[in-house]
Design an enzyme around this catalytic site. Structure first.
Site, PDB file in Angstrom:
ATOM      1  N   TYR A 239     -25.243 -12.308 -10.481  1.00 62.42           N
ATOM      2  CA  TYR A 239     -25.638 -13.511  -9.733  1.00 62.42           C
ATOM      3  C   TYR A 239     -25.988 -14.706 -10.629  1.00 62.42           C
ATOM      4  CZ  TYR A 239     -26.733 -10.711  -5.449  1.00 62.42           C
ATOM      5  OH  TYR A 239     -26.698  -9.907  -4.335  1.00 62.42           O
TER       6      TYR A 239
ATOM      7  N   ASP B  74      18.523  12.066  -8.247  1.00 67.05           N
ATOM      8  CA  ASP B  74      18.069  10.686  -8.073  1.00 67.05           C
ATOM      9  C   ASP B  74      19.257   9.736  -8.261  1.00 67.05           C
ATOM     10  OD1 ASP B  74      16.592   8.347  -7.948  1.00 67.05           O
ATOM     11  OD2 ASP B  74      15.771   8.526  -9.974  1.00 67.05           O
TER      12      ASP B  74
HETATM   13  C1  SPV Z   1      11.405   6.057 -10.150  1.00 68.18           C
HETATM   14  O1  SPV Z   1      10.239   6.451 -10.151  1.00 68.18           O
HETATM   15  O2  SPV Z   1      12.253   6.463  -9.360  1.00 68.18           O
HETATM   16  C2  SPV Z   1      11.819   5.037 -11.118  1.00 68.18           C
HETATM   17  C3  SPV Z   1      11.181   4.954 -12.427  1.00 68.18           C
HETATM   18  O3  SPV Z   1      12.760   4.322 -10.816  1.00 68.18           O
HETATM   19  S1  SPV Z   1      12.138   5.859 -13.523  1.00 68.18           S
HETATM   20  O4  SPV Z   1      12.174   7.251 -13.051  1.00 68.18           O
HETATM   21  O5  SPV Z   1      11.548   5.742 -14.834  1.00 68.18           O
HETATM   22  O6  SPV Z   1      13.503   5.309 -13.507  1.00 68.18           O
HETATM   23 MG    MG Z   2      13.924   5.013  -9.234  1.00 71.08          MG
END
Ligand code: SPV
Ligand code: MG
Length: 434
Positions: A79, A209
């Protein structure tokens, strides 16, 4: 001096007002003219989660309370600055701050007031209503997409670094939502935001992925997370797909209350960036990627939704100079933040980039994903200009070995009791979801 000319100071942070707050303000107003020091998001972020409403909305509510004569900003939890400037006769506060993270703030207030004969008046805190209970109610009721969406920009303004953790399920979202720690040096710690990762969303479904899991399934999964949390989300859209489809992705995400889309500058069949072998993966041209950024930008409805341009130059073995020229172009095309990625064990190349990028006239906040350079501390990231840190896959990676060990133990022992001590008791799980 007549009572009414006395100066009374009350610091305020909350947005959901209850009887306890009104008791304090009423008492304050009975002592003199009340100035409320309204804590900014920056001040609040140092000791707890940001409130539901931003400063302007909170100011509007407080200004219109009949017990309040004046509202000023209090930009730190401490504060001192405001007290020294207005020299109040009284500070009024609930007596709940005698313990906990505000203990030292209280001591300091008493010390400063003493130097001009001011007094601290403490009101017994309304026991049936607490900030935590109000917060629980908010989670129960949910948040609105707009409030959630606007939180990321507020956090970027309020915090030295915005801390993001990957969430692949409602359960992992709940962990991020609820975990709050006060460490040994009395610093309040929490994750501010969730990362909806293409890698962990794919892994959870047992797929590679490489965009095998389509955007609709990923948004469906995200809905489960949104249903039980209030924290903001950054969505990893890989390369955003075809330019013709981007506007629908942006609109779906924005409608759900997501705060940002990350789009990476790769084209063709994608591979995860951490794969050693990036053969067959190519980077988009600056011109085409800028068009993608523009398409995303033009599709968003409000300025609160952010477009994060992710640069893959360093992943593909290109130079820091290449990354910098892309950052400048992407920023000019409308990116609101720049994610610079690397798969090196050391942050050297990332920091070479950030140290130059912070000087650019096109500068936009920097996002880093220290998955491989994981020894790097948040302190070092902050020092080198990083504003958002994403821990991109850790909750999913944590769950996998534990599931494997549990399955193995049951199989080897042909009963489950030997693993019981290592797994969450059923009672605890039931409490969590009730
Ligand atoms: C993900 O978490 O899917 C990313 C980050 O894109 S990486 O896995 O480092 O590409
Ligand atoms: Mg990714």
């Amino acid at each position: 001096m007549k009572k009414n000319n006395k100066i009374v100071y009350v610091a305020f942070a909350d947005d959901i007002l209850h009887k306890g707050h009104f008791n304090i303000l009423k008492k304050a107003s009975s002592l003199g003219k009340v100035t409320v020091g309204l804590l900014t998001d920056k001040a609040i972020a140092t000791y707890r989660t940001l409130p539901y409403k931003d400063y302007k909305q909170r100011e509007l509510a407080i200004k219109n309370i009949k017990y309040v004569n004046n509202v000023i900003e209090q930009d730190t939890l401490d504060y001192s600055k405001n007290l020294k400037s207005i020299k109040p006769h009284f500070v009024v506060h609930g007596d709940d701050w005698k313990k906990g993270i505000q203990k030292n703030t209280r001591k300091n207030v008493i010390k400063i007031l003493k130097s001009w004969g001011g007094k601290l008046i403490e009101i017994p805190y309304e026991k049936n209503i607490s900030h935590l209970k109000v917060k629980e109610k908010i989670i129960e009721t949910g948040t609105t997409p707009d409030i959630r969406k606007s939180k990321l920009k507020r956090l970027i303004k309020a915090k030295k670094i915005v801390r993001v953790l990957e969430s692949h399920s409602a359960l992992s979202g709940l962990i991020i939502e609820n975990l709050k720690i006060i460490n040994k040096s009395k610093t309040f710690l929490e994750f501010d935001c969730m990362w909806s990762s293409s890698l962990t969303d794919s892994t959870l479904r047992g797929k590679p992925d490489n965009q095998s899991v389509d955007i609709s399934s990923r948004i469906d999964g995200l809905t489960d997370i949104l249903e039980v949390t209030t924290k903001p989300v950054i969505f990893d859209s890989d390369n955003g797909g075809r330019i013709e489809h981007i506007k629908y992705t942006v609109k779906s995400l924005e409608r759900s209350g997501v705060s940002a889309i990350a789009i990476e500058d790769k084209k063709g069949l994608k591979k995860n960036s951490l794969f050693k072998n990036q053969k067959g993966v190519s980077q988009d041209s600056i011109k085409d990627f800028c068009n993608k950024i523009k398409a995303a930008k033009n599709s968003r409805i409000s300025d609160d939704f952010m477009i994060i341009a992710r640069i893959e130059s360093l992943i593909l073995g290109k130079s820091v100079a290449d990354a910098l020229s892309r950052a400048n172009a992407y920023s000019k095309a409308g990116a609101d933040a720049i994610l610079i990625h690397s798969k090196k064990k050391s942050p050297t190349e990332i920091f070479q980039f950030t140290r130059q990028w912070v000087k650019s006239k096109n500068f936009k906040p920097i996002v880093a994903v220290p998955s491989t350079y994981s020894k790097t501390t948040e302190k070092e990231l902050i020092k080198n200009g990083v504003k958002i840190v994403i821990y991109a896959n850790h909750l999913l990676r944590a769950s996998y070995p534990s599931m494997v060990e549990t399955a193995k133990t049951i199989l080897l022992n042909q009963r489950s009791s030997p693993i019981e001590k290592k797994i969450t008791p059923i009672k605890e799980i039931l409490t969590l979801i009730n």
